[in-house]
Enzyme design. Sequence first.
Site: not given
Length: 488
Positions: A459, A463
């Site tokens: 992450h 995204d």
Amino acid sequence: KNEHNTQHRQTTTTTTIIIIIMLRRSIVLARRIGGRRFSSACASVSSSAKARSLAFHSSSSSASSASPSSSSAAVRTMIGRTTHGVVSTWTAKRSWSSAAAAASAAAAAAEPKTIEVPSLGDSISEGTIVQWTKEVGDYVAVDEVVAVLETDKVSVDIRSDVGGELAELCAEVDATVEVGAPLFRVVPGDAPEGAAEPAKEEAPKQQQEEEKAAADAAPAKQEAAAPAKKQEAAPAQAAAPSSSSSEPAAAPKVGSREERRVPVSRMRGRIAERLKESQNTTAMLTTFNEIDMSNLMALRSKYKDDFQAKHGAKLGFMSAFVKASVAALKENPDVNAVMEEKEIVYRDYCDISVAVATPTGLVVPVLRNAEDMSFRDVEATIASLGARARDGKLSLEEMTGGTFTISNGGVYGSLMGTPIINLPQSAILGMHGIFQRPVAVNGQVEIRPMMYVALTYDHRIIDGKGAVTFLRRIKDCVEDPVRLLLDC
């Protein structure tokens, strides 16, 4: 009288010059051969020549009234003696040098040659001996495997550079040896009678057995029992000790509470370190989706025989998922990127790592430039790498690199799972088992073959939108394979 003295001086000068030339040639010859005995011999010849020269001058002075012909005869006699001494010494030295060279060659042939631990790859400085294929006293042919070393990433066959008798094993099984350390010693020599023929006969036999085993591998997987049995077999296989461990104990007795301990193999220890490092380094998050496999299964059933007849490879599901992943990676370059300190590295190529389970642990051989591969190339390469991985014959270069990983837990009957990122990559796709489930299709409930897929991603780089879009692209391409042909 004056003319006689003048002639005598000229003869003496000529003799001295000839002696000096002979001595210089002797010294040059001695230096080329490099023998101390010959140098000392030349020195003795030089002393003898000087003595003869003084004797000649003395005799010439006392016989100044002699005729020129007698002086010339004395000069020729002395030159002949000096030349004979030099030639005799040179001939003796030649014989001595030949004998010494023969003795040196015999000694070198009888001296054992030490085979050292070769370079095992970048960042690998040591390995563990898991097997000796030969014993002391056995004959070893050139390029024959003598030892098997296990490293953090791969098992390496150590071969002999020379043929001869195995004289010494420098380490025991399970010992850790560093790169460059002595491993074994071989006394060079010819093969004994009848030793080379069995080796040649065993090679085709072994090759036939390997081909038969590879041909039986696919049917064996399809004829396996229920998925539950496969799930039970997977942990047992992962927990099995490596070849360096002791042999498995007998079946435990009913009610037994005994315990046994086996050493952790280098590969298993390295796998554990990498998995924990991945958890500690990345910000892992997993997103899921499901794929209707009806169209792909129908396509495979229709063309699998023609595909195998033309290309010599079986048509499976992995080729479709690899090509779908390549299409998704091109549309979502963040998934194909990696973070290095304060920079993000984007790649224009797609090297797909395919996870393969082996008796010693999980390995991930790499499909280089998968964007340029056809369905046939993908299937043939995966089959070859998978067979070599299970046999422990993968090289370190074949497992290095990779920009994205695909793990197929469905072959063991997995329903769903969250794979762990294979560092230094940023994402991994997890495939799972195909099961018949009721789904809504055009307002109707139908039973379809469905597969859950999972994408674990870093992450920090990717995204949520990019991860969901990526997985959705794979779903669309697999459910409608025509998209891969039309690139839409």
